[in-house]
Design an enzyme around this catalytic site. Structure first.
Site, PDB file in Angstrom:
ATOM      1  N   LYS A 112      36.446  38.358  40.533  1.00  0.00           N
ATOM      2  CA  LYS A 112      34.961  37.883  38.645  1.00  0.00           C
ATOM      3  C   LYS A 112      34.061  38.613  39.706  1.00  0.00           C
ATOM      4  O   LYS A 112      33.462  38.895  37.951  1.00  0.00           O
ATOM      5  CB  LYS A 112      34.880  36.100  39.863  1.00  0.00           C
ATOM      6  CG  LYS A 112      33.543  36.022  39.261  1.00  0.00           C
ATOM      7  CD  LYS A 112      33.946  34.077  40.266  1.00  0.00           C
ATOM      8  CE  LYS A 112      33.298  34.541  41.461  1.00  0.00           C
ATOM      9  NZ  LYS A 112      32.616  32.858  41.507  1.00  0.00           N
ATOM     10  N   ASP A 141      34.775  31.940  36.462  1.00  0.00           N
ATOM     11  CA  ASP A 141      33.570  31.139  37.858  1.00  0.00           C
ATOM     12  C   ASP A 141      34.063  29.623  38.293  1.00  0.00           C
ATOM     13  O   ASP A 141      34.962  29.377  35.928  1.00  0.00           O
ATOM     14  CB  ASP A 141      32.789  31.043  37.851  1.00  0.00           C
ATOM     15  CG  ASP A 141      31.554  30.665  36.945  1.00  0.00           C
ATOM     16  OD1 ASP A 141      31.908  30.115  35.802  1.00  0.00           O
ATOM     17  OD2 ASP A 141      30.682  30.882  37.246  1.00  0.00           O
TER      18      ASP A 141
END
Length: 226
Positions: A121, A139
């Site tokens: 991420k 996220d």
């Protein structure tokens, strides 16, 4: 509504209404953004932005950060979630940035993930924000909003990432990340989504289900008891 049409409506709306969407983390260069994103894991951008000014003043570059111990860094980030681990990650990241990458934040997601504290991420955030690469960081906001809208049925962050990258126009992927985050942060909230004021409810699969459920409830006759 077909998925292709849903994507088209999504991109068209935000391209017109949020053409300059960007991260809410405060930074002035790739090194600072990398530090801020590492700190932002399971922490709010607002809190990170309160901490980073003093941190960046004390450690203006990776070389300065790599020259100290994690105990010293901890004092600057103690109000951040998981400060012990993040302090170690920041020092380790800085050392690798200086010694392995010649003090240049990599553009490649695989290279970014070699550094401590940098998962997929975080790597995707850096690649998309710094280099406008077609990378999608997933996220909790991106995961929730994209599934509610009906852009994806992916059950894992990686599955959602692949679906979004596959279906979004390549030149919009880097900014679509911010569209989804900001929409999730201020409108499509986790517990109480503001569907009544949402400007894209017409394309939202979740909202369509709510409307259908409400319509069925209204049609159900009330049974009087004797």
């Amino acid at each position: 509504m077909l998925k292709k049409e849903r994507y088209t409506l999504f991109v068209d709306y935000f391209s017109a209404h949020q053409p300059e969407a960007e991260t809410e983390l405060h930074y002035h260069n790739p090194y600072q953004l990398l530090v801020a994103v590492i700190l932002s894991a399971q922490c709010t951008d607002k809190r990170v932005n309160m901490v980073t000014p003093a941190l960046f003043q004390r450690f203006p570059d990776a070389k300065a950060l790599a020259a100290v111990t994690s105990d010293i860094v901890f004092d600057y980030i103690r109000s951040i979630s998981y400060p012990n681990n993040k302090a170690k990650h920041l020092v380790g990241m800085a050392n690798m940035l200086v010694n392995t990458f010649n003090n240049v934040v990599p553009s490649n997601v695989d290279d970014l993930q070699k550094m401590p504290g940098v998962g997929r991420k975080t790597a995707n955030v850096i690649a998309s924000v710094v280099y406008n690469a077609p990378a999608m960081a997933v996220d909790t906001h991106v995961f929730r909003v994209s599934r509610r809208l009906g852009l994806t049925n992916g059950k894992t962050p990686l599955a959602v990432e692949k679906d979004l990258v596959k279906n979004l126009p390549q030149d919009k992927i880097y900014i679509a990340h911010h569209w989804l985050i900001l929409h999730g942060r201020y409108t499509c909230l986790a517990r109480s989504p503001k569907c009544n004021i949402c400007p894209i409810s017409a394309l939202c699969k979740y909202y369509a289900k709510l409307q259908k459920a409400e319509a069925n409830t209204e049609k159900t006759p009330t049974v009087k008891k004797d």
